[in-house]
Design a protein around this motif. Structure first.
Motif, short mmCIF file in Angstrom:
data_model
loop_
_atom_site.label_atom_id
_atom_site.label_comp_id
_atom_site.label_asym_id
_atom_site.label_seq_id
_atom_site.Cartn_x
_atom_site.Cartn_y
_atom_site.Cartn_z
N MET A 1 7.55 -10.02 -6.29
CA MET A 1 8.66 -9.11 -6.13
C MET A 1 8.18 -7.72 -6.54
O MET A 1 7.64 -7.51 -7.60
N ALA A 2 8.43 -6.76 -5.69
CA ALA A 2 8.02 -5.38 -5.95
C ALA A 2 9.07 -4.69 -6.82
O ALA A 2 10.26 -4.90 -6.67
N THR A 3 8.59 -3.87 -7.72
CA THR A 3 9.49 -3.09 -8.55
C THR A 3 9.47 -1.65 -8.06
O THR A 3 8.69 -1.28 -7.18
N ALA A 4 10.28 -0.82 -8.66
CA ALA A 4 10.33 0.59 -8.27
C ALA A 4 9.02 1.30 -8.59
O ALA A 4 8.69 2.30 -7.97
N ASP A 5 8.26 0.80 -9.55
CA ASP A 5 7.02 1.44 -9.95
C ASP A 5 5.80 0.99 -9.15
O ASP A 5 4.75 1.60 -9.24
N SER A 6 5.91 -0.11 -8.43
CA SER A 6 4.75 -0.61 -7.70
C SER A 6 5.05 -0.66 -6.20
O SER A 6 6.18 -0.83 -5.78
N GLN A 7 3.99 -0.49 -5.45
CA GLN A 7 4.12 -0.56 -4.00
C GLN A 7 3.24 -1.69 -3.51
O GLN A 7 2.13 -1.89 -4.00
N GLN A 8 3.74 -2.43 -2.55
CA GLN A 8 2.95 -3.47 -1.93
C GLN A 8 2.50 -2.97 -0.56
O GLN A 8 3.30 -2.42 0.20
N LEU A 9 1.23 -3.16 -0.28
CA LEU A 9 0.74 -2.83 1.04
C LEU A 9 1.05 -3.98 1.98
O LEU A 9 0.74 -5.13 1.68
N GLU A 10 1.68 -3.66 3.08
CA GLU A 10 2.01 -4.67 4.07
C GLU A 10 1.49 -4.21 5.41
O GLU A 10 1.55 -3.03 5.74
N LEU A 11 1.00 -5.15 6.17
CA LEU A 11 0.53 -4.86 7.51
C LEU A 11 1.68 -4.26 8.29
O LEU A 11 2.79 -4.78 8.29
N SER A 12 1.43 -3.13 8.93
CA SER A 12 2.50 -2.40 9.62
C SER A 12 2.01 -2.01 11.02
O SER A 12 1.62 -0.87 11.25
N ALA A 62 -8.37 -0.36 8.30
CA ALA A 62 -7.43 -1.01 7.38
C ALA A 62 -6.32 -0.06 6.96
O ALA A 62 -5.15 -0.44 6.93
N LEU A 63 -6.67 1.16 6.64
CA LEU A 63 -5.66 2.14 6.22
C LEU A 63 -4.63 2.38 7.33
O LEU A 63 -3.44 2.49 7.07
N VAL A 64 -5.10 2.46 8.56
CA VAL A 64 -4.17 2.66 9.69
C VAL A 64 -3.29 1.42 9.87
O VAL A 64 -2.08 1.54 10.06
#
Length: 127
Positions: A1-12, A62-64
């Motif tokens: 579960m992501a919190t306001a302080d952390s970001q999860q990278l998701e394939l987009s 990967a970044l893209v």
């Protein structure tokens, strides 16, 4: 579960258009060629530069794909790829023993065409 302080990278990939996929394909071609040539030249110092360049292309892909600062990737990708072309020409032809265009070779043609197309794609995406 992501919190306001952390970001999860998701394939987009839902926001990627045909032009994005063309850029990804051309970067993948150049990455594969650089990694192949780098591995073939091991353990020389030039091999390390080829492997790093190949990993640079893969990192940008990967970044893209993860939609991480795409515009910055496009902007940095233009000079990165342009430097690849200039260094290739310099080390092989200007300061090297080969004759241009007679000694370009199949991998050289494929790689440089892919890189020129990549630069065009990046410029269009950046605009």
């Amino acid at each position: 579960m992501a919190t306001a302080d952390s970001q999860q990278l998701e394939l987009s990939t839902d926001t990627l258009r045909g032009l994005h996929w063309m850029g990804i394909l051309t970067a993948l071609v150049s990455a594969a060629i650089h990694l192949l040539l780098g591995v073939r030249m091991l353990p020389s110092g030039m091999a390390i530069s080829f492997v790093l360049a190949g990993l640079g292309f893969l990192g940008a892909i990967a970044l893209v794909l993860f939609d991480y600062r795409r515009r910055a990737v496009y902007a940095l990708g233009i000079p990165f790829t342009l430097v690849q072309i200039v260094l290739w020409y310099y080390f092989n032809f200007a300061a090297g023993p080969k004759s241009f265009p007679a000694d370009v070779g199949t991998l050289g043609i494929i790689d440089k065409v892919a890189q020129v197309v990549l630069i065009v794609v990046l410029v269009v995406l950046l605009r």
